[in-house]
Design an enzyme around this catalytic site. Structure first.
Site, PDB file in Angstrom:
ATOM      1  N   CYS A 156     -12.972  -3.639  28.031  1.00 53.92           N
ATOM      2  CA  CYS A 156     -12.933  -3.535  29.492  1.00 53.92           C
ATOM      3  C   CYS A 156     -13.678  -2.306  30.016  1.00 53.92           C
ATOM      4  O   CYS A 156     -13.954  -2.214  31.209  1.00 53.92           O
ATOM      5  CB  CYS A 156     -11.489  -3.498  29.987  1.00 53.92           C
ATOM      6  SG  CYS A 156     -10.659  -5.065  29.752  1.00 53.92           S
TER       7      CYS A 156
HETATM    8  N1  COA Z   1       5.663 -17.526  33.504  1.00 55.54           N
HETATM    9  C1  COA Z   1       7.000 -17.284  33.551  1.00 55.54           C
HETATM   10  N2  COA Z   1       7.603 -16.324  32.825  1.00 55.54           N
HETATM   11  C2  COA Z   1       6.820 -15.588  32.000  1.00 55.54           C
HETATM   12  C3  COA Z   1       5.436 -15.792  31.905  1.00 55.54           C
HETATM   13  C4  COA Z   1       4.862 -16.805  32.696  1.00 55.54           C
HETATM   14  N3  COA Z   1       3.534 -17.071  32.667  1.00 55.54           N
HETATM   15  N4  COA Z   1       4.921 -14.911  31.028  1.00 55.54           N
HETATM   16  C5  COA Z   1       5.950 -14.178  30.577  1.00 55.54           C
HETATM   17  N5  COA Z   1       7.104 -14.593  31.147  1.00 55.54           N
HETATM   18  C6  COA Z   1       8.455 -14.060  30.930  1.00 55.54           C
HETATM   19  C7  COA Z   1       8.554 -13.383  29.582  1.00 55.54           C
HETATM   20  O1  COA Z   1       8.856 -14.332  28.576  1.00 55.54           O
HETATM   21  C8  COA Z   1       9.673 -12.398  29.819  1.00 55.54           C
HETATM   22  O2  COA Z   1      10.894 -13.070  29.738  1.00 55.54           O
HETATM   23  P1  COA Z   1      12.191 -12.323  29.123  1.00 55.54           P
HETATM   24  O3  COA Z   1      12.430 -11.165  30.063  1.00 55.54           O
HETATM   25  O4  COA Z   1      13.219 -13.378  29.150  1.00 55.54           O
HETATM   26  O5  COA Z   1      11.771 -11.871  27.745  1.00 55.54           O
HETATM   27  C9  COA Z   1       9.483 -11.978  31.274  1.00 55.54           C
HETATM   28  O6  COA Z   1       8.716 -13.043  31.887  1.00 55.54           O
HETATM   29  C10 COA Z   1       8.706 -10.682  31.397  1.00 55.54           C
HETATM   30  O7  COA Z   1       7.547 -10.760  30.585  1.00 55.54           O
HETATM   31  P2  COA Z   1       6.633  -9.521  30.259  1.00 55.54           P
HETATM   32  O8  COA Z   1       5.498  -9.950  29.379  1.00 55.54           O
HETATM   33  O9  COA Z   1       7.465  -8.389  29.787  1.00 55.54           O
HETATM   34  O10 COA Z   1       6.079  -9.262  31.732  1.00 55.54           O
HETATM   35  P3  COA Z   1       5.446  -7.995  32.378  1.00 55.54           P
HETATM   36  O11 COA Z   1       6.185  -7.725  33.623  1.00 55.54           O
HETATM   37  O12 COA Z   1       5.231  -6.882  31.411  1.00 55.54           O
HETATM   38  O13 COA Z   1       3.989  -8.532  32.827  1.00 55.54           O
HETATM   39  C11 COA Z   1       1.704  -8.435  32.102  1.00 55.54           C
HETATM   40  C12 COA Z   1       3.086  -9.029  31.893  1.00 55.54           C
HETATM   41  C13 COA Z   1       0.793  -8.869  30.983  1.00 55.54           C
HETATM   42  C14 COA Z   1       1.137  -8.950  33.424  1.00 55.54           C
HETATM   43  C15 COA Z   1       1.816  -6.902  32.161  1.00 55.54           C
HETATM   44  O14 COA Z   1       2.523  -6.430  31.045  1.00 55.54           O
HETATM   45  C16 COA Z   1       0.484  -6.210  32.198  1.00 55.54           C
HETATM   46  O15 COA Z   1      -0.269  -6.387  33.122  1.00 55.54           O
HETATM   47  N6  COA Z   1       0.192  -5.359  31.220  1.00 55.54           N
HETATM   48  C17 COA Z   1      -1.035  -4.656  31.107  1.00 55.54           C
HETATM   49  C18 COA Z   1      -2.080  -5.646  30.887  1.00 55.54           C
HETATM   50  C19 COA Z   1      -3.427  -5.047  30.712  1.00 55.54           C
HETATM   51  O16 COA Z   1      -3.860  -4.215  31.423  1.00 55.54           O
HETATM   52  N7  COA Z   1      -4.116  -5.516  29.743  1.00 55.54           N
HETATM   53  C20 COA Z   1      -5.421  -5.101  29.518  1.00 55.54           C
HETATM   54  C21 COA Z   1      -6.177  -6.307  29.223  1.00 55.54           C
HETATM   55  S1  COA Z   1      -7.831  -5.849  29.111  1.00 55.54           S
END
Ligand code: COA
Length: 374
Positions: A156
């Site tokens: 990125c």
């Molecule tokens: N729909 C519904 N529920 C979902 C889901 C979806 N698409 N994806 C995950 N969930 C659920 C998970 O299973 C989890 O359930 P649980 O609490 O029962 O375990 C809950 O939602 C929270 O999931 P989590 O992955 O912890 O969510 P989050 O709030 O951390 O958000 C991201 C996820 C990826 C958006 C976030 O962590 C993020 O943006 N991280 C940084 C990403 C980044 O910058 N990456 C760089 C890439 S270059």
């Protein structure tokens, strides 16, 4: 020493859009098919059932509303779940070169320049269509540019690292100008069958023309300073790379061959790294928060960007001070901060200072302090 300047930028946006609603409908159909096909193993406890995705979650967790892609038909087909990208023949332009060319021509037009004015091409992207010949050299050939070209990959952060490489060569006098292009076909390395990440990425290409400031013919952004940093982490990883053509061809299809991330850890670890990086870069250049008219951040997650914006400015950014484009484009890897810069920089006044910053896998972070002229 010469002064490097951004004299033009361009964005290629694919014409196919996938809304969250379309994405979730296709994903949930795929999940139902998967759970039905594997009902016996799931009932026996040998396999875990897959869970539905939700539009509400996607918007709340990321701020993303839609994404542009090169091919939506394969992604939205519950029996395929990846883009269907035609294998190009060796004597036709590669997909990445074609996308980059469109963005590059827009950047040249904005700067009032032609390919004859360009001395180098850097293709900086998070995945490359092939190892060699470099995609950058193909772009150089398609544009008929004299000089040299090379590919680089810092995930990125590829665009800001590419800008630093170009700016350093311009400063030293080894080139007069460079096109830094960022063709990102993120849809081809995303695992569309994993609900934790299936909403994250989109496709796009950006281009930035960097020249000696004395060669600028219109308004430009002087590159005052660049800074790059990296720190190894496995929390965002891809063990295969690009352009999956697996299931239809029967090629191995392990989960780790596509984009993998530990999103929570990334969130927690990258935020302080980026905030500290920007603070140090600004302090060493005598730039105060009050001096910054705009910050153009990598577009991965809205809460992350809001957090960084607050840290950098010491207050909640006013609307427009930290423009987000991820609601429309999703995460487009290295291209995100350049899309934001390209779309939201024309209104700045001569003397205004701004900061471009990208961050992501590696971990990596790159920042560019710019000042408007003309
Ligand atoms: N729909 C519904 N529920 C979902 C889901 C979806 N698409 N994806 C995950 N969930 C659920 C998970 O299973 C989890 O359930 P649980 O609490 O029962 O375990 C809950 O939602 C929270 O999931 P989590 O992955 O912890 O969510 P989050 O709030 O951390 O958000 C991201 C996820 C990826 C958006 C976030 O962590 C993020 O943006 N991280 C940084 C990403 C980044 O910058 N990456 C760089 C890439 S270059």
């Amino acid at each position: 020493m010469y002064t490097p300047a951004i004299t033009g930028t361009g964005v290629f946006t694919p014409d196919q859009v996938i809304t969250n609603a379309e994405l979730v409908t296709a994903f949930n159909t795929y999940v139902d098919l998967y759970n039905t096909e594997n009902a016996a193993a799931i009932a026996a406890g040998d396999m875990a059932a897959k869970e539905h995705s939700s539009e509400d979650f996607i918007f709340k967790a990321s701020g993303i509303e839609q994404r542009y892609v090169i091919d939506k038909s394969g992604i939205l087909d519950p029996h395929v779940m990846h883009p269907l990208l035609r294998q190009r023949y060796d004597d036709e332009p590669s997909l990445m070169a074609e996308m980059a060319l469109d963005a590059a021509n827009k950047a040249l037009a904005q700067a009032g320049k032609t390919a004859a004015d360009v001395g180098a091409v850097i293709c900086a992207a998070s995945n490359l269509e092939r190892a060699y010949p470099a995609v950058a050299i193909e772009i150089q050939e398609l544009l008929n540019i004299n000089g040299f070209a090379f590919d680089m990959n810092v995930a990125c952060s590829s665009a800001t690292f590419g800008i630093q490489a170009a700016a350093d060569m311009i400063r030293s006098g080894s080139i007069r100008s460079a096109l830094v292009v960022n063709p990102e076909i993120c849809s081809a390395h995303l695992e569309w069958r994993d609900r934790d990440c299936h909403f994250i990425f989109g496709d796009v290409a950006t281009a930035t023309l960097i020249e000696r400031s004395e060669d600028a013919t219109g308004t430009y952004f002087e590159i005052k300073s660049t800074r790059c940093a990296t720190e190894f982490s496995n929390n965002i990883r891809n063990n295969n790379g690009f352009l999956r053509r697996s299931r239809p061809d029967g090629v191995a299809d392990r989960r780790d061959m596509q984009f993998m991330q530990n999103g929570r850890k990334v969130f927690k670890e990258v935020l302080p790294m980026v905030s500290d990086h920007i603070a140090g870069h600004m302090a060493d250049n005598g730039v105060q928060a009050a001096d910054l008219k705009r910050i153009w951040l990598h577009q991965a997650n809205k809460s992350m960007n809001d957090f960084i914006g607050r840290k950098v400015l010491g207050r909640t950014p006013e609307p427009g001070e930290q423009p987000n484009i991820l609601q429309d484009y999703a995460n487009t890897s290295s291209a995100g901060s350049i899309i934001a810069f390209s779309k939201y920089s024309n209104d700045l006044q001569a003397g205004d200072t701004g900061l471009i910053c990208s961050f992501g896998a590696g971990y990596s972070v790159g920042s560019v302090i710019v000042q408007k002229h003309g």
